[in-house]
Design an enzyme around this catalytic site. Structure first.
Site, PDB file in Angstrom:
ATOM      1  N   ASP A 115       0.858  -1.188   0.000  1.00  0.00           N
ATOM      2  CA  ASP A 115       0.000   0.000   0.000  1.00  0.00           C
ATOM      3  C   ASP A 115       0.893   1.237   0.000  1.00  0.00           C
ATOM      4  O   ASP A 115       2.015   1.199   0.513  1.00  0.00           O
ATOM      5  CB  ASP A 115      -0.897   0.029   1.241  1.00  0.00           C
ATOM      6  CG  ASP A 115      -1.963  -1.058   1.235  1.00  0.00           C
ATOM      7  OD1 ASP A 115      -2.410  -1.446   0.144  1.00  0.00           O
ATOM      8  OD2 ASP A 115      -2.353  -1.515   2.323  1.00  0.00           O
ATOM      9  N   ASP A 131      -7.066  -1.574  -4.298  1.00  0.00           N
ATOM     10  CA  ASP A 131      -8.096  -1.218  -3.316  1.00  0.00           C
ATOM     11  C   ASP A 131      -9.063  -0.196  -3.900  1.00  0.00           C
ATOM     12  O   ASP A 131     -10.277  -0.278  -3.697  1.00  0.00           O
ATOM     13  CB  ASP A 131      -7.461  -0.627  -2.049  1.00  0.00           C
ATOM     14  CG  ASP A 131      -6.562  -1.595  -1.309  1.00  0.00           C
ATOM     15  OD1 ASP A 131      -6.747  -2.815  -1.449  1.00  0.00           O
ATOM     16  OD2 ASP A 131      -5.653  -1.121  -0.599  1.00  0.00           O
TER      17      ASP A 131
END
Length: 173
Positions: A115, A131
């Site tokens: 991320d 995401d």
């Protein structure tokens, strides 16, 4: 249309891989290090997420692999085997599948999901392209369901009004 769905899935995976590879090479992996793009609003922060959304269910790799495989099988059936659906529905499902496969790749290869997008204005969890695709796909599905429900209610009210008018006409005659 199925070619478009495959293209959307491939595009999400490709963009997700490119951004994650860039983040792994360009962003320092030191704990707490961040690159402010817009101070206190949006930062780039390298995170190795071993959980799901918002870091839930940490270190449950086998669970995520099994769940993702089941979701992908259902999405394959919906997109490529089941009767055609509206393009927006298929596009939304393609975004979900592309996002699921993007994070699935990370879990298989690294044991965690990379991320990097850190939206600090609302103290949001650090996330990635996959995401984002998942969230946009789910939001689009929810919107389509709401719009379909509104349309069905409109048709139901119209039908009831027509039935009342017809009954009134029969009573008048």
């Amino acid at each position: 249309m199925k070619k478009w769905y495959a293209l959307i899935i491939a595009a999400v995976i490709a963009i997700d891989r490119f951004v994650k590879l860039w983040a792994q090479k360009a962003l320092p992996t030191r704990e707490g290090w961040t690159l402010p793009v817009w101070e206190d609003v949006f930062h780039l922060t390298y995170v190795e997420n071993r959980g799901a959304a918002f870091g839930m269910l940490q270190n449950q790799r086998v669970f995520f692999v099994i769940v993702t495989l089941l979701i992908v099988l259902v999405l394959i059936w919906l997109l490529f085997i089941k009767k055609e659906q509206k393009f927006l529905t298929g596009a939304a499902l393609s975004l979900i599948m592309g996002g699921a496969l993007g994070n699935f790749y990370d879990r298989l290869v690294y044991g965690f999901v990379v991320d990097m997008f850190d939206f600090r204005l609302i103290n949001f969890a650090v996330f990635n392209v996959a995401d984002s695709a998942l969230c946009i796909g789910v939001a689009l599905i929810a919107l389509l369901i709401i719009l379909e429900d509104v349309e069905a209610n409109k048709e139901k009210k119209q039908s009831l009004a027509e039935d009342r008018e017809e009954a009134q006409n029969e009573t008048d005659n």
